[in-house]
Design an enzyme around this catalytic site. Structure first.
Site, PDB file in Angstrom:
ATOM      1  N   ARG A 237      -0.791 -12.714   9.007  1.00 35.67           N
ATOM      2  CA  ARG A 237      -1.000 -11.204   8.872  1.00 35.67           C
ATOM      3  C   ARG A 237       0.114 -10.327   9.324  1.00 35.67           C
ATOM      4  O   ARG A 237       0.849  -9.906   8.523  1.00 35.67           O
ATOM      5  CB  ARG A 237      -2.364 -10.868   9.169  1.00 35.67           C
ATOM      6  CG  ARG A 237      -2.562  -9.218   8.861  1.00 35.67           C
ATOM      7  CD  ARG A 237      -3.739  -8.613   9.360  1.00 35.67           C
ATOM      8  NE  ARG A 237      -4.937  -9.402   8.760  1.00 35.67           N
ATOM      9  CZ  ARG A 237      -6.183  -9.394   8.863  1.00 35.67           C
ATOM     10  NH1 ARG A 237      -6.469  -8.178   9.837  1.00 35.67           N
ATOM     11  NH2 ARG A 237      -7.170  -9.701   8.473  1.00 35.67           N
TER      12      ARG A 237
ATOM     13  N   HIS B 123      -5.220 -12.468  -2.411  1.00 39.99           N
ATOM     14  CA  HIS B 123      -5.109 -11.877  -1.066  1.00 39.99           C
ATOM     15  C   HIS B 123      -6.510 -10.798  -0.999  1.00 39.99           C
ATOM     16  O   HIS B 123      -6.486  -9.754  -1.364  1.00 39.99           O
ATOM     17  CB  HIS B 123      -4.051 -10.954  -1.170  1.00 39.99           C
ATOM     18  CG  HIS B 123      -3.829 -10.326   0.306  1.00 39.99           C
ATOM     19  ND1 HIS B 123      -3.451 -11.079   1.646  1.00 39.99           N
ATOM     20  CD2 HIS B 123      -3.745  -9.242   1.021  1.00 39.99           C
ATOM     21  CE1 HIS B 123      -2.953 -10.389   2.403  1.00 39.99           C
ATOM     22  NE2 HIS B 123      -3.150  -9.045   2.287  1.00 39.99           N
TER      23      HIS B 123
ATOM     24  N   TYR C  51      -1.126   5.666 -11.594  1.00 42.49           N
ATOM     25  CA  TYR C  51      -0.021   6.406 -12.043  1.00 42.49           C
ATOM     26  C   TYR C  51       1.308   5.731 -11.976  1.00 42.49           C
ATOM     27  O   TYR C  51       2.158   6.243 -12.763  1.00 42.49           O
ATOM     28  CB  TYR C  51      -0.286   7.758 -11.298  1.00 42.49           C
ATOM     29  CG  TYR C  51      -1.403   8.558 -11.625  1.00 42.49           C
ATOM     30  CD1 TYR C  51      -1.939   8.884 -12.700  1.00 42.49           C
ATOM     31  CD2 TYR C  51      -1.938   9.017 -10.166  1.00 42.49           C
ATOM     32  CE1 TYR C  51      -3.059   9.715 -12.659  1.00 42.49           C
ATOM     33  CE2 TYR C  51      -3.337   9.742 -10.207  1.00 42.49           C
ATOM     34  CZ  TYR C  51      -3.755  10.206 -11.668  1.00 42.49           C
ATOM     35  OH  TYR C  51      -4.830  10.771 -11.588  1.00 42.49           O
TER      36      TYR C  51
END
Length: 751
Positions: A42, A88, A132
């Site tokens: 990570r 993931h 968007y």
């Protein structure tokens, strides 16, 4: 009668999925698993491709969506959905935030994602929602993934085993150092600033030829996407890179803009890396509002696509270097960017590496990739040559092959047996199109086979020779280096490495607004500062509590440092700007300094009143001290005079620059005059004997100009003074007893 048997109660070992384990052991084992997962999967980047798993999975998902630089954009929601669904399984917002950072040109030196839409800005505004915005890969990402289709890296199953993902990317772009990384794991962290890719590639080429080469001959220092100046010394930078730990001082880039008629303003064009412009402006505005820097008048943001912060001085006489030096200390126009080169090595073990070790690990990885891609190509060549040999046999026996296909129900076994073909060769012949049955096809096939044989010979020689591998890798690096060269818009260095001049002492006047004040200290030790220079003779202005009265009163400036002398010989320092206001009776001065309650205050005066002061004890001993050396840094003050037992500090007198004589008078009304040069100048001590006494002690002391004579006030309300011009009768050596003063000298024995 039958007897029923009762089973004993079940123990944890008898229950599936349960065991009897001490709580601390179970907790430590599970926390260790979590810590290792955080470190290796990570938070820490891999030294070979410089990526964390989330970044690697993002780029891989975009590649599978064919979001190449020459293709159209696709919604980020599509990418995020693929990433969290296939590779993931984490929160969508965290994945999108990672994707946004890969697209921000002020966060990454070489962005890996080409974003379309609102991806945030340097002011600190957040990106728009992923429904968007749109994105595709950049050429940098393509270079980073180059070779993944040629077995440049291993693929591993995803978390659910339905897909495959790469363990790392094999491309030649030096992403770890070029783009940097940051992350916090369990018990460790990483922080790597970005660097210039062209410099890294040049250093890698030099290290390929000579493993002992120093990469700092090519890598000047960090190269931040926001530019700025690194002002550390070359020795400090070398030490930081050698240990893999340290930091870099980064300053904003600014210039002076002439406004005409002697006026000017400072324009900041680049700010330090990682600093949000909006918060920086707020911090500077707070400095102005809080009056922490009086020489600063205003700050304006005139930025568009380029940064332009305008800083206005209070007046044209302000030193611009002093103004910026002050701002460096008060806000984030200068920051320290840390370096902690903590990465996962090729064995996925966390290590803190030096710059050279990190570059060498990346070079070693590129040799591995080169060998893997070469072997992959050799395998492909062998497969193709096998088919070409089958095609050539078919062309040489074309009529027989056609006859077998037309007459046999199972032509494949017959062809294999008759022409000694392999299964793949026979299958390829049977799948051949009729249009390929041209006479010239045989010549093309032989030409292709010869070319492949020649290529195979070169690749086999490459695998067998370290020298050829080095030559090939340097040639490949040269191609990448040209793409990100110093003469390109993306590769040109943005951060200047320039050692800063030694830090300047910032005068107090620059940090405190200069205003006139009147300092008043009562007999009982209550102190206050009234605005302006009031008339000290006005009884209305000097009001005190009942039972208290005037002690000391004088004019000063808010930028002054005040010296308070106690009879113990200790000196205390007060900031004139920190005194309580003139409303009321002030505050006890003993709350501001550690002054004993039974120690009387001898004097209070500004340091700027005189460069030298004369200290005299009640027993007639004294010395001269520099006023600047009397300043104390703490509340406890500073011991300057150490009077003998039974004596105490009695007088502190400022000396004029042209004073050349000293007049001393005792309680016995004996006056002595002697040259000032006979008094020792000291920083601390008892001093020498100024006047000898049989009875009593010292009453007053004064420095004066001998040629002008000795003057004293006549007393009363007339304000007249008297001057004794001929002081020959009282002139003697230091330490003498003296004689009675001239007629008319004040009866209180004070000058």
């Amino acid at each position: 009668m039958t007897t029923e048997t009762i089973d004993p109660p079940a123990t944890p070992d008898d229950i599936p999925g349960q065991s009897d384990t001490p709580f601390d052991t179970a907790l430590s084992e599970r926390y260790l698993v979590y810590a290792l997962s955080t470190i290796t999967a990570r938070s820490l980047p891999d030294v070979r491709d410089g990526l964390k798993p989330v970044h690697r999975r993002l780029l891989w998902a975009m590649r599978l969506l064919r979001l190449d630089p020459n293709q159209g954009y696709k919604k980020c929601a599509r990418v995020v959905g693929d990433v969290i669904g296939k590779y993931h399984p984490h929160g969508d917002q965290s994945v999108y935030d990672a994707m946004v950072r890969l697209a921000q040109d002020f966060a990454l030196r070489y962005p890996l994602v080409d974003g379309q839409g609102n991806f945030g800005n340097i002011d600190g505004d957040n990106a728009a929602a992923y429904r968007y915005t749109e994105a595709r890969l950049t050429q940098v990402a393509i270079d980073l993934m180059d070779g993944i289709d040629e077995d440049g890296a291993d693929l591993k199953p995803t978390y659910n085993g339905e897909e495959e993902e790469p363990e790392l990317f094999p491309g030649l772009f030096p992403n770890l150092l070029a783009n940097g990384a940051s992350g916090i794991a369990v018990g460790m962290a990483t922080s790597i600033p970005p660097h210039n890719a062209a410099e890294l590639i040049d250093a890698a080429v030099a290290m390929i030829d000579d493993p002992e080469a120093d990469p700092l001959a090519f890598v000047q220092g960090p190269d931040f996407p926001t530019g700025g100046l690194v002002v550390d010394s070359p020795a400090a930078i070398a030490e930081t890179y050698a240990t893999g730990r340290g930091s870099f001082r980064v300053r904003a880039r600014w210039e002076i803009e002439d406004q005409g008629r002697g006026t000017w303003q400072i324009v900041v064009t680049q700010i330090p890396y990682g600093i949000q412009k909006g918060k920086l402006i707020e911090a500077i505005a707070a400095i102005i509002n809080d009056k922490k820097l009086p020489i600063l008048a205003d700050v304006r943001d005139e930025s568009d696509s380029a940064i332009r912060l305008v800083i206005e001085p209070r007046s044209r006489t302000v030193d611009p270097d002093l103004l910026m030096e002050s701002l460096y200390r008060l806000c984030d126009l200068e920051v320290r960017v840390p370096l902690n080169l903590n990465v996962l090595d090729a064995q996925r073990t966390p290590r803190v590496m030096s710059l050279k070790q990190a570059l060498q690990a990346w070079i070693d990885h590129q040799f591995v990739v080169l060998q893997r891609r070469t072997r992959y190509r050799l395998g492909k060549i062998a497969d193709r040559i096998e088919l070409l040999d089958g095609y050539i046999i078919a062309f040489l026996n074309l009529d027989r092959v056609i006859e077998i296909i037309r007459t046999e129900d199972e032509p494949k076994p017959v062809m294999v047996a008759e022409f000694q073909l392999t299964d793949r060769q026979a299958e390829a012949i049977l799948n051949m199109r009729l249009r390929q049955l041209r006479r010239l096809e045989e010549m093309e096939l032989r030409r292709e086979r010869d070319a492949l044989n020649a290529e195979r010979g070169g690749l086999e020689a490459l695998l067998a020779s370290d020298k050829l591998q080095k030559k090939r890798l340097k040639a490949d690096l040269a191609v990448i280096g040209k793409r990100y060269g110093r003469d390109t818009a993306l590769g040109a260095r943005r951060t200047t490495i320039a050692e800063a001049a030694p830090a300047r002492d910032i005068p107090l006047e620059a940090m405190i607004e200069r205003e006139p004040i009147t300092v008043i200290l009562s007999q009982r030790g209550w102190i206050r500062a009234m605005k302006g220079h009031i008339d000290l003779a006005s009884s209305d202005a000097l009001k005190f509590k009942e039972g208290d009265g005037p002690g000391f009163a004088f004019h000063a400036q808010t930028t002054d440092k005040l010296l308070l002398a106690a009879e113990t010989g200790r000196f205390y320092t007060l900031g004139a700007d920190k005194l309580p206001g003139g409303r009321g009776f002030g505050e006890p001065v003993r709350l501001m300094i550690d002054l004993d309650s039974d120690a009387a205050i001898v004097d209070l005066f500004p340091v700027s009143r005189s460069a030298r002061v004369l200290l005299a004890a009640s027993d007639g001993r004294g010395f001269i001290a520099q006023a600047a050396e009397l300043v104390a840094e703490t509340r406890k003050g500073k011991t300057v005079m150490t009077p003998r037992p039974g004596a105490k500090l009695h007088c502190v007198r400022a000396l004029a620059a042209d004073a050349d004589y000293v007049a001393v008078i005792g309680d016995n009304r004996k006056l002595l005059v002697f040259p000032l040069t006979e008094i020792t100048e000291m920083a601390r001590g008892q001093g020498g004997q100024l006047q000898r006494y049989r009875d009593g002690g010292l009453s007053d002391v004064k420095g004066f100009v001998f040629a002008n004579g000795l003057s004293w006030a006549m007393g009363g309300e007339s304000g007249r003074t008297r001057t004794e011009g001929d002081l020959t009768p009282w002139r003697a050596a230091r330490g003498a007893a003296g004689r009675l003063p001239p007629t008319g000298f004040p009866r209180d024995n004070r000058f």
